[in-house]
Write an enzyme that holds these catalytic residues in place. Structure first.
Site: not given
Length: 869
Positions: A575, A672
């Protein structure tokens, strides 16, 4: 001599049977008239288990037993033995046969050594009786669809997934229980000295008795006690959460029938074995080596054994060798005049002063001495109608016979009589709080001593803090003086690193984390520390093909995610934080600090990070099945998620949240939670990912609420109080979890329900269907035909409880985990979701336009492109 009668011919036969396997046969099933010979095996369909004759290691090689074994274990392991008390001799022919009458028999020549005792009438329908070994290790004798006999109903010393440890008290004159009995010795499977089973009194506790005779009652011979079941684990076995690994209680102490089951949610093989020395141990088979890894075992120290210190005393492990240290509870003293200097505490302790049996606000009344972190005593009474700790305390205080109480969300209200037996003090914050009733005079004496101790401690702390502050100021002054006068030659201009200043001089480190040429250093951020290996940028660039577009798995507001392969062959997900991302810097630091400290099977694993120049990169384990939304919302792939897999995913996400909200050392709110942040491994096990938005809560208050001026997250998943007022708590995650469950049931995105039957989103639509008794219509059509409607509707009911408007109305995650694992639990009625039923699309857009000043912009929304991770 014991073997004097063995002839030379028999020895030749024995040598032939044990060495020559030319004629050995392998069966998938035995039919009537077929036999299993000395060297033959009956194998389960998946090859994990097999039925065969064996001689235990270290035992008499002339004695042969029929048993089910683990076919892939490196060392011969037999969790079930048929003729444990009637071995056959290797000196003469023997076999296992399914007779014409439909019975399994172990034969020694023409003698029946052991039999199943199944009724001969069961095979009246014809010669269709077969014997098979199932993929769970169960030996089953069946006629068509009817099971005539099962090995799981006649266990030996091992509890396997799929078995039941059952108790049936409907007939008080003949209580039926499942009992497990140890081997006599490691080399002798005969009935041993220890027996394990459920408490015959119905307390839902597991006991080990010193012999089978004592197992008929609870009055004598108790060797070990599990403690009460607390929804996710036993109070006496505080090892992680047994529920996470599939251990469940069916029924409760108020019912006449109850049982424990253990069903794993992955391909790993587990077993619970009662050893000849009375130790109960849980093992997991390592696929890579075939060796057994010990998960937990008890009793392993004297304090684990039943009532080591006697009544009204607590046992603590006093040293590294596990020696027991006994002490009377507060308000009690040794029963005899002399202290127990010889270490014999079997007589226990008695009260130093009698109870007054009055309310505490009356002079000379009674109160409670707190005893935190202990294994709760035996012989508890369950107050099923008591709903909170205050009521539980009042219940005990108002009962002259009550000597102590304990209350937790897992156990509910438990009370005890005057004698408190088998109390063990745990360390490391484990165990439960016990409140022992004592006279108020004892509490006052203790309070005075405690006040003096507190004063002394405060004085010492103040002195230490003042000295430390003075030292820090002195160091800062000296450093500034050195900087001013330029001590040490020319001054070097340094750019501080983001996380690891100690590594600035070695940012070209190129070794992958799997080899670890240098020990990992502490990653620091605002005083928070965590050990995390560092990768070099060159290593990650080579692993991802210089961050090639062909290796890109997805992208979001933070940047891009790439697939990579380390030199060791290990696949990783990389990432890479976008340099132009104004949002991602804080989220990057947050994720490093959080996820490096969180280790759970349902959370994605962070392997390391890279901080080099402007590059900020996270390295995760690779998830070959991508994210949940790649299956759930793809019309071509959604049918691959059958109902069992979807229920498995729901339960896995719930266990991950249970760890985040309660069981981890950091109490974390994810903020989230959505389908694209649920990754799936090779076995479709769910793993919660993306902790960039997560926040840490302090303390143990489950109802703690935090206000934020920066609302971040994903539209449709945010709870009303968070979206409109910036208030979030663990109940905010529960709202997102409810939305996620509704999506899993329906196979549709939350946003796809706009204007459907006048509803704003999936919540309003699901409520309308459920309230009208048409909840089945919400089930994904791709699985509706094979989906158990009762299970799906129960999950729908739980989801509607989680998405209620008011946070205080939503259940917490321990309750949800319990409800998912118990069909008998009665769920409360959810309240109508008034916000989603009344608010229109235009009103909602206006609502979020009004909150633009709270940084609720496109940059604050997480965006996911549907590619594999």
């Amino acid at each position: 001599m014991a073997h004097a009668g063995v002839t030379a011919a028999a020895l030749v036969l024995l040598l032939f049977l044990r060495v020559v396997d030319v004629d050995a046969a392998e069966f998938s099933a035995l039919s009537q008239g077929q036999s299993l010979g000395a060297a033959d095996t009956l194998v389960s369909p998946n090859g994990a288990f097999a039925l065969a004759f064996f001689s235990p290691l270290g035992g008499d090689p002339n004695r042969r037993y029929l048993g089910v074994k683990y076919a892939r274990a490196a060392e011969p392991t037999f969790p079930w033995v048929a003729n444990r008390d009637a071995p056959v001799s290797a000196a003469s022919p023997y076999s296992a046969t399914v007779t014409a009458s439909g019975e399994l028999q172990v034969l020694q020549a023409d003698r029946v050594a052991w039999r199943t005792n199944t009724s001969s009438s069961s095979s009246s329908s014809g010669n269709n009786v077969t014997l098979v070994v199932t993929d769970t290790g169960n030996l089953v004798l069946s006629s068509g669809e009817e099971r005539l006999w099962e090995g799981f109903h006649h266990p030996t010393d091992t509890f396997l997934p799929g078995m039941h440890i059952a108790l049936d008290r409907r007939d008080n004159s003949s209580i039926t229980r499942t009992l497990f009995t140890s081997w006599r010795s490691p080399g002798d499977p005969a009935t041993g000295d220890f027996t394990l089973g459920l408490d015959p009194q119905g307390s839902a506790q597991l006991y080990i008795w010193h012999n089978a005779t004592n197992a008929t009652s609870n009055s004598s011979g108790i060797y070990w006690r599990s403690g009460q079941w607390a929804n996710t684990n036993f109070v006496g076995v505080p090892w992680r959460s047994l529920y996470v690994y599939g251990f469940k209680l069916n029924g409760d102490p108020s019912q006449s029938v109850m049982s424990y089951t253990f069903n794993t949610y992955n391909t790993s093989l587990y077993r619970f074995k009662l050893h000849p020395n009375g130790t109960e141990a849980c093992y997991m088979l390592l696929d890579s080596t075939g060796e057994w890894e010990t998960v937990w075992a008890q009793p392993t120290v004297p304090c684990h054994k039943y009532n080591t210190c006697g009544a009204n005393a607590q046992c603590a492990t006093g040293d590294d060798h596990g020696q027991a240290t006994c002490a009377c509870l507060k308000g009690f003293e040794p029963k005899s005049a002399a202290e127990y200097g010889d270490g014999n505490w079997t007589q226990g302790c008695v009260r130093s002063a009698p109870l007054t049996c009055e309310e505490k606000d009356v002079k000379g009344g009674d109160g409670f001495a707190d005893l935190p972190g202990v294994k709760l005593p035996d012989f508890a009474a369950w107050g099923s109608t008591v709903g909170d700790e205050g009521a539980c305390r009042d219940l005990c205080l108002g009962n002259c016979s009550c000597g102590a109480y304990s209350y937790s969300s897992g156990t509910g209200c438990l009370t005890w009589g005057q004698d408190l037996l088998d109390i063990y003090e745990f360390g490391d914050g484990e165990g439960y709080d016990l409140h022992v009733k004592v006279p108020a005079s004892v509490l006052e004496t203790g309070s005075k001593a405690k006040r003096w101790t507190t004063v002394i401690v405060i004085v010492v702390i103040v002195v230490v803090v003042v000295l430390a502050a003075f030292s820090v100021l002195l160091c800062k002054c000296r450093r500034r003086i050195k900087e001013k006068i330029g001590i040490g030659g020319r001054q070097h201009k340094r750019t501080p690193s983001l996380l690891c200043p100690a590594r600035e001089a070695r940012q070209d480190f190129s070794g992958p984390t799997t080899t670890q040429p240098d020990p990992p250093e502490d990653v620091e951020n605002g005083g928070k520390k965590c050990e995390l290996p560092l990768f070099s940028f060159e290593t990650l660039a080579a692993a991802t093909g210089d961050f090639s577009g062909a290796n890109k798995l997805g992208e979001g507001g933070f940047g891009h995610v790439y697939k990579g392969t380390l030199p060791t062959g290990e696949e990783i997900a990389v990432k890479r934080l976008s340099r132009s991302s104004g949002q991602g810097l804080e989220e990057f630091k947050n994720e490093v600090i959080l996820i490096a400290k969180l280790q759970h099977r349902n959370l994605v694993k962070l392997l390391g990070c890279c901080i080099q120049g402007e590059e900020k990169i996270l390295v995760y384990e690779y998830m070959p099945n991508k994210s949940l939304d790649a299956f759930l919302f793809d019309p071509a792939r959604r049918s691959l998620l059958d109902w069992n897999t979807r229920l498995h995913v729901i339960e896995g996400i719930a266990r991950g949240l249970l760890y985040l909200h309660r069981d981890s050392r950091l109490r974390v709110v994810h903020r989230d939670l959505k389908a694209s942040n649920i990754l799936l491994d090779r076995d479709m096990n769910p793993k919660i990912s993306d902790f960039g938005m997560a926040r840490i809560f302090g303390g143990d208050d489950q109802n703690q609420v935090v206000n934020t001026n920066r609302v971040v997250g994903t539209l449709g998943y945010m709870s009303p109080e968070y979206a409109m007022e910036g208030l979030f708590s663990v109940r905010s995650d529960m709202y997102s979890f409810g939305i996620l469950v509704l999506e899993i049931i329906s196979g549709q995105k939350n946003s796809s329900f706009h204007h459907m039957e006048g509803s704003l989103n999936i919540v309003g639509y699901a409520w309308q269907l459920w309230n009208a008794g048409r909840g089945e219509e919400l089930i994904d059509p791709a699985i509706q035909a094979a989906c158990p409607a009762r299970e799906a509707l129960r999950c729908l009911h739980l989801a509607l409880l989680c998405v209620q408007d008011h946070a205080c109305d939503r259940p917490d995650i321990p309750y949800v985990v319990m409800a998912l694992g118990s069909d008998s639990a009665v769920l409360p009625m959810p309240r109508p979701p008034t916000f989603t039923l009344q608010c229109t699309s235009s009103e909602r857009e206006a609502l979020f336009r009004d909150k633009a000043h709270e940084s609720y912009s496109a940059c604050d929304l997480t965006v996911t492109v549907l590619h594999g991770r």
